[in-house]
Write a protein that holds these residues in place. Structure first.
Motif, PDB file in Angstrom:
ATOM      1  N   GLU A   1       0.812  -1.212   0.000  1.00 56.58           N
ATOM      2  CA  GLU A   1       0.000   0.000   0.000  1.00 56.58           C
ATOM      3  C   GLU A   1       0.848   1.266   0.000  1.00 56.58           C
ATOM      4  O   GLU A   1       0.319   2.368  -0.126  1.00 56.58           O
ATOM      5  N   SER A   2       2.160   1.111   0.129  1.00 56.20           N
ATOM      6  CA  SER A   2       3.061   2.260   0.112  1.00 56.20           C
ATOM      7  C   SER A   2       4.441   1.784  -0.304  1.00 56.20           C
ATOM      8  O   SER A   2       4.724   0.570  -0.332  1.00 56.20           O
TER       9      SER A   2
ATOM     10  N   ASP B   1       6.212  -0.458   2.176  1.00 61.29           N
ATOM     11  CA  ASP B   1       5.835  -1.876   2.212  1.00 61.29           C
ATOM     12  C   ASP B   1       6.716  -2.724   1.310  1.00 61.29           C
ATOM     13  O   ASP B   1       6.845  -3.937   1.520  1.00 61.29           O
TER      14      ASP B   1
ATOM     15  N   THR C   1      -2.934  -4.018  -8.377  1.00 60.99           N
ATOM     16  CA  THR C   1      -3.426  -2.757  -7.835  1.00 60.99           C
ATOM     17  C   THR C   1      -2.349  -1.703  -8.101  1.00 60.99           C
ATOM     18  O   THR C   1      -1.207  -2.041  -8.404  1.00 60.99           O
TER      19      THR C   1
ATOM     20  N   VAL D   1      -0.406   1.896  -6.710  1.00 64.29           N
ATOM     21  CA  VAL D   1      -0.114   2.799  -5.590  1.00 64.29           C
ATOM     22  C   VAL D   1       0.461   4.075  -6.177  1.00 64.29           C
ATOM     23  O   VAL D   1       1.558   4.078  -6.733  1.00 64.29           O
TER      24      VAL D   1
END
Length: 281
Positions: free
Chosen positions: A141-142, A145, A214, A216
């Motif tokens: 998510e960042s 991570d 996904t 980010v």
């Protein structure tokens, strides 16, 4: 009399041969070299890696196409050059300048201090920021991570994503690959947790793989400046490029290119409040 007639005929034939020879020079947009073209225009050989749509790519017929191609065609027309585009592998772009195979390089190349030691860069013609394409099951998510033991980060060799990962992700396992499509495949297949590249590439590949990836977009570095590279000391060409870039910022050239190639992406960037490629403020 016969001698005079023979001499006159020989002179006419010689003049005709000379005239034909003077009309026999050729020029090609897809060739190489610095010889004058058929129209007497000097050739401008531009190296780019035609593997990054819509900036540098090929059309259905295999010809160079994209934003950078249009931009350089407009530049060449304004300054009287016969444009020659050489499709060149990424790691051969700067060497093509150093060996005289190309006059300039435009290939979504970030201006960095290391590169500026060996080539001269124009003023920025585009701005970009890095983002992360993450595997949907990676829990990323960042950027922090990714900087964990056991996390695998895919990067294109020699890209600024590679540079960033090398300097800022010491705990991660960095997987260097030859092109971005290979990096995307690593993430899609779960072989890598994330891929670092510019926002546009991440946006497009996440949209193409919504079930397995996904994205980010949280900024983790300043915007990068893309420049056109020329051989060290080529002040004349560099001056022309800077003049054309400045003009393009004022006369709507970048707006036209956006509308032609990136209209949908521009809407998405505005929605996400991303910095646009041609936002130079």
């Amino acid at each position: 009399m016969r001698k005079k007639l023979a001499l006159a005929l020989a002179l006419v034939l010689a003049m005709g041969t000379f005239a034909l020879a003077g009309c026999s020079s050729t020029g090609s947009k897809n060739g190489s070299g610095a010889a004058d073209s058929q129209q007497g225009e000097p050739k401008l050989t531009v190296a780019m890696e035609l593997a990054y749509p819509p900036f540098e790519t090929k059309d259905d017929a295999g010809n160079p196409a994209g934003i950078a191609v249009d931009f350089m065609e407009d530049f060449a027309q304004q300054y009287g050059y016969d444009l020659v585009i050489e499709n060149t592998a990424w790691d051969g772009l700067i060497p093509s300048l150093q060996t005289g195979k190309a006059d300039c390089v435009i290939s979504s190349m970030t201006i960095t201090p290391e590169r500026a030691e060996v080539v001269d860069f124009s003023d920025p013609y585009a701005m970009a920021q890095l983002a992360i394409l993450a595997n949907a099951n990676s829990g990323i998510e960042s950027i922090d991570d990714l900087n964990q033991p056991g996390k695998k980060v895919a990067v294109k060799t020699g890209s600024t994503g590679d540079v960033y990962a090398t300097s800022n992700l010491p705990e991660a396992d960095i997987v260097r690959l030859a092109d971005e499509s290979a990096c995307v495949t690593e993430v899609v297949q779960g072989k890598a947790d994330g891929f670092l590249y510019d926002q546009l590439t991440i946006y497009r590949n996440q949209a193409a793989n919504p079930d397995t990836t996904t994205a980010v977009y949280i900024p983790f570095q300043d915007a990068e400046s893309w420049g056109i590279a020329v051989k060290k000391g080529d002040a004349e060409l560099l001056g022309q490029l800077n003049e054309f870039i400045a003009q393009s910022k004022e006369d709507g050239e970048f707006d036209r290119l956006t509308e032609k190639y990136l209209s949908e992406e521009k809407k998405a960037f505005d929605e996400y409040n991303f910095k646009w490629f041609f936002d130079f403020e």
